[in-house]
Write an enzyme that holds these catalytic residues in place. Structure first.
Site, short mmCIF file in Angstrom:
data_model
loop_
_atom_site.label_atom_id
_atom_site.label_comp_id
_atom_site.label_asym_id
_atom_site.label_seq_id
_atom_site.Cartn_x
_atom_site.Cartn_y
_atom_site.Cartn_z
N SER A 155 106.09 -32.88 -25.28
CA SER A 155 106.68 -34.19 -24.98
C SER A 155 107.07 -34.91 -26.27
O SER A 155 106.54 -34.59 -27.35
CB SER A 155 105.71 -35.07 -24.17
OG SER A 155 104.72 -35.61 -25.00
N TYR B 285 94.47 -47.72 -34.14
CA TYR B 285 95.61 -46.83 -34.37
C TYR B 285 95.90 -46.71 -35.88
O TYR B 285 96.05 -45.62 -36.42
CB TYR B 285 96.83 -47.37 -33.62
CG TYR B 285 98.04 -46.47 -33.64
CD1 TYR B 285 98.05 -45.25 -32.99
CD2 TYR B 285 99.20 -46.86 -34.32
CE1 TYR B 285 99.17 -44.44 -32.99
CE2 TYR B 285 100.34 -46.07 -34.33
CZ TYR B 285 100.32 -44.85 -33.67
OH TYR B 285 101.43 -44.05 -33.68
N LEU C 227 108.20 -36.47 -29.65
CA LEU C 227 108.57 -35.93 -30.96
C LEU C 227 108.19 -34.45 -31.06
O LEU C 227 108.90 -33.65 -31.68
CB LEU C 227 107.86 -36.72 -32.07
CG LEU C 227 108.11 -38.25 -32.08
CD1 LEU C 227 107.40 -38.90 -33.26
CD2 LEU C 227 109.61 -38.56 -32.12
N LYS D 177 95.62 -43.43 -38.31
CA LYS D 177 96.79 -42.92 -39.03
C LYS D 177 96.59 -43.01 -40.55
O LYS D 177 97.04 -42.15 -41.31
CB LYS D 177 98.05 -43.69 -38.61
CG LYS D 177 98.43 -43.49 -37.13
CD LYS D 177 98.71 -42.04 -36.81
CE LYS D 177 99.27 -41.83 -35.42
NZ LYS D 177 99.54 -40.43 -35.10
N CYS E 34 101.70 -33.20 -33.73
CA CYS E 34 102.26 -34.40 -33.08
C CYS E 34 101.33 -34.99 -32.03
O CYS E 34 101.63 -36.07 -31.50
CB CYS E 34 103.59 -34.05 -32.41
SG CYS E 34 104.88 -33.60 -33.56
N VAL F 124 92.96 -31.03 -28.66
CA VAL F 124 92.91 -30.81 -30.12
C VAL F 124 91.57 -31.21 -30.74
O VAL F 124 91.27 -30.83 -31.86
CB VAL F 124 94.06 -31.53 -30.86
CG1 VAL F 124 95.40 -30.91 -30.48
CG2 VAL F 124 94.04 -33.03 -30.61
N1 LIG Z 1 107.32 -42.59 -30.74
C1 LIG Z 1 107.16 -43.36 -31.80
O1 LIG Z 1 107.86 -44.36 -31.99
C2 LIG Z 1 106.12 -43.01 -32.83
C3 LIG Z 1 106.09 -43.78 -34.00
C4 LIG Z 1 105.17 -43.48 -34.97
C5 LIG Z 1 104.29 -42.44 -34.78
N2 LIG Z 1 104.33 -41.70 -33.65
C6 LIG Z 1 103.37 -40.61 -33.53
O2 LIG Z 1 104.03 -39.42 -33.20
C7 LIG Z 1 103.18 -38.59 -32.43
C8 LIG Z 1 103.91 -38.15 -31.18
O3 LIG Z 1 104.15 -39.30 -30.39
P1 LIG Z 1 105.23 -39.34 -29.22
O4 LIG Z 1 105.97 -40.60 -29.38
O5 LIG Z 1 105.97 -38.06 -29.17
O6 LIG Z 1 104.26 -39.53 -27.96
P2 LIG Z 1 103.97 -38.63 -26.68
O7 LIG Z 1 103.00 -39.41 -25.89
O8 LIG Z 1 105.23 -38.18 -26.05
O9 LIG Z 1 103.25 -37.34 -27.29
C9 LIG Z 1 101.90 -37.27 -27.58
C10 LIG Z 1 101.39 -35.92 -27.16
O10 LIG Z 1 100.02 -35.80 -27.57
C11 LIG Z 1 99.33 -35.11 -26.54
N3 LIG Z 1 97.90 -35.38 -26.64
C12 LIG Z 1 97.25 -36.58 -26.55
N4 LIG Z 1 95.92 -36.40 -26.69
C13 LIG Z 1 95.74 -35.07 -26.88
C14 LIG Z 1 94.60 -34.24 -27.07
N5 LIG Z 1 93.35 -34.75 -27.11
N6 LIG Z 1 94.77 -32.92 -27.22
C15 LIG Z 1 96.01 -32.38 -27.19
N7 LIG Z 1 97.13 -33.10 -27.00
C16 LIG Z 1 96.98 -34.42 -26.85
C17 LIG Z 1 99.94 -35.63 -25.26
O11 LIG Z 1 99.66 -34.74 -24.20
C18 LIG Z 1 101.42 -35.65 -25.65
O12 LIG Z 1 101.99 -34.38 -25.43
C19 LIG Z 1 101.91 -39.40 -32.17
O13 LIG Z 1 100.93 -39.00 -33.09
C20 LIG Z 1 102.34 -40.82 -32.44
O14 LIG Z 1 101.26 -41.62 -32.88
C21 LIG Z 1 105.22 -41.97 -32.67
#
Ligand SMILES: NC(=O)c1ccc[n+]([C@@H]2O[C@H](COP(=O)([O-])OP(=O)(O)OC[C@H]3O[C@@H](n4cnc5c(N)ncnc54)[C@H](O)[C@@H]3O)[C@@H](O)[C@H]2O)c1
Length: 257
Positions: free
Chosen positions: A16, A167, A18, A171, A88, A62
């Site tokens: 899902s 958070y 990123l 990070k 991710c 994870v």
């Molecule tokens: N979208 C943004 O604007 C943004 C900005 C900064 C940082 N991020 C970071 O990027 C990363 C990806 O975020 P995203 O926006 O794609 O969100 P997302 O919710 O689409 O993806 C997160 C994924 O992590 C998985 N996950 C959560 N807990 C888990 C666990 N215990 N074991 C295995 N998998 C687990 C979920 O199933 C999901 O597939 C995250 O670390 C988020 O903090 C996102």
């Protein structure tokens, strides 16, 4: 230039947002991906869609050592040795340290975010790095490292907003590991961290026009997951990228919201 073609990478959260975009970009460049994530339906679906290039070993938390070891073993059996990981997987949480009615934030909420984001990332890093080093024993004699780890933070690691203590702490911990991990694994695995700004995924649909006006510089929009994936692939492909935290945010600078 390091190559993606013919190599296998783990992408956590690779079904899902990123992570999914990164999975697709690696496959487009001829690589294979083992997805470590929780959502079974999305995991099965991406394996079916990208059959032969993506492997879903079943749900992998994870934070759980046995689950990660088992998924590494299943993935290696399917695609052969692993050359790297893009971490991710992560969760967000918005909660003030003291609520409006004077209650302290529950410690277990803070712990959950740190456990999944920071400890989950570290858990996967240590187990994948061990696998890479065991499979490339003569690596330090070669010019190029055989492995790469890409971790994901957020600009919140330095510019956390109201409600983001947990958070931002999680990070910040990942960001802080970047250089020491690169030093620990020198000659074997490069380590970089991407700090995204606002990207269009399920995690980030809270942004509104006011947010845009206050904070965005250029481009005046949220990032596309494919732009994140582009940088992840560039890090994999460029052997000089190591020990660095890279903001990918269109120069966004957050004030108090
Ligand atoms: N979208 C943004 O604007 C943004 C900005 C900064 C940082 N991020 C970071 O990027 C990363 C990806 O975020 P995203 O926006 O794609 O969100 P997302 O919710 O689409 O993806 C997160 C994924 O992590 C998985 N996950 C959560 N807990 C888990 C666990 N215990 N074991 C295995 N998998 C687990 C979920 O199933 C999901 O597939 C995250 O670390 C988020 O903090 C996102």
């Amino acid at each position: 230039m390091s190559h993606i073609q013919g190599k296998t990478f783990v992408v956590t959260g690779g079904n899902s947002g990123l992570g999914e975009a990164t999975t697709r970009a690696i496959v487009e460049k001829g690589g294979k991906v083992i997805v470590f994530a929780l959502n079974e339906k999305r995991g099965e679906a991406i394996m079916k869609e990208l059959a032969g290039s993506v492997f879903w070993p079943g749900p992998t938390d994870v934070t759980v050592e046995d689950a990660v070891i088992s998924s590494i073993e299943k993935g290696v059996e399917r695609f052969g040795k692993i050359s790297g990981v893009v971490n991710c997987a992560g969760i967000g949480m918005a909660q003030k340290i003291v609520s409006k009615n004077g209650k302290p934030q529950q410690l277990n909420n803070f712990e959950r975010v740190v456990r999944i984001n920071l400890m989950g990332t570290f858990n996967v890093c240590r187990l994948i790095a061990t696998h890479i080093m065991a499979n490339n024993k003569d690596a330090s004699e070669k010019e190029e490292d055989p492995g790469v780890i890409i971790n994901v933070v957020s600009i919140a690691y330095v510019e956390g907003q109201v409600g983001q203590t947990a958070y931002s702490a999680s990070k910040g911990g990942i960001a802080g590991m970047t250089l020491p991990m690169a030093r620990d694994l020198a000659g074997h695995v490069r380590v970089c961290t991407i700090a995204p700004g606002m990207f269009q995924t399920g995690m980030s649909n809270a942004a509104n026009d006011l947010f845009f006006e206050r904070h965005l510089i250029h481009p005046y929009r949220m990032g596309k997951p494919s732009e994140f994936a582009h940088l992840a692939c560039a890090i994999i492909e460029n052997p000089m990228m190591n020990g660095e935290i890279i903001r990918l945010d269109g120069a966004i600078r957050l004030g108090k919201l």
